[in-house]
Design a protein around this motif. Structure first.
Motif, PDB file in Angstrom:
ATOM      1  N   VAL A  15       0.839  -1.198   0.000  1.00 39.58           N
ATOM      2  CA  VAL A  15       0.000   0.000   0.000  1.00 39.58           C
ATOM      3  C   VAL A  15       0.878   1.254   0.000  1.00 39.58           C
ATOM      4  N   SER A  18       2.769   1.547  -3.424  1.00 38.54           N
ATOM      5  CA  SER A  18       1.915   1.921  -4.552  1.00 38.54           C
ATOM      6  C   SER A  18       1.385   3.344  -4.401  1.00 38.54           C
ATOM      7  N   LEU A  19       1.152   3.796  -3.183  1.00 45.64           N
ATOM      8  CA  LEU A  19       0.755   5.189  -2.987  1.00 45.64           C
ATOM      9  C   LEU A  19       1.891   6.138  -3.352  1.00 45.64           C
ATOM     10  N   TRP A  34      -0.893   3.382 -10.570  1.00 44.11           N
ATOM     11  CA  TRP A  34      -0.464   2.593  -9.409  1.00 44.11           C
ATOM     12  C   TRP A  34      -1.528   2.582  -8.318  1.00 44.11           C
ATOM     13  N   LEU A  35      -2.421   3.552  -8.336  1.00 45.23           N
ATOM     14  CA  LEU A  35      -3.486   3.586  -7.326  1.00 45.23           C
ATOM     15  C   LEU A  35      -4.448   2.412  -7.485  1.00 45.23           C
ATOM     16  N   THR A  38      -3.190  -0.207  -5.220  1.00 49.54           N
ATOM     17  CA  THR A  38      -3.594   0.084  -3.839  1.00 49.54           C
ATOM     18  C   THR A  38      -5.022  -0.404  -3.597  1.00 49.54           C
ATOM     19  N   GLY A  42      -6.340  -3.364  -0.961  1.00 45.17           N
ATOM     20  CA  GLY A  42      -7.400  -3.089   0.003  1.00 45.17           C
ATOM     21  C   GLY A  42      -8.591  -4.016  -0.161  1.00 45.17           C
TER      22      GLY A  42
END
Length: 70
Positions: A15, A18-19, A34-35, A38, A42
């Motif tokens: 996470v 990627s953030l 890339w989000l 994330t 999740g």
């Protein structure tokens, strides 16, 4: 270290990484795509909380890492 702790560490790392790659203000910015990674991490954590199905945990068990601290 148990499978549960390793899963939490890897998920947190994914996470954060990627953030940092997906947010434009980051010095590591590559692409906002890339989000999506994330969101995938999740969603996988969310579903595994209900179904107890986690691919990483299954791999770790096959590698012989213990499940709990018993």
């Amino acid at each position: 270290m148990t499978t549960e702790r390793i899963v939490r560490i890897v998920a947190g790392l994914f996470v954060l990484l990627s953030l940092s790659l997906g947010i434009e203000g980051s010095p590591l910015f590559q692409s906002s795509n890339w989000l999506w990674f994330t969101a995938f991490v999740g969603a996988n954590l969310f579903q595994s909380g209900f179904t107890r199905f986690c691919p990483l945990e299954m791999i770790l068990k096959k590698l012989g890492i213990k499940e709990s601290c018993q």
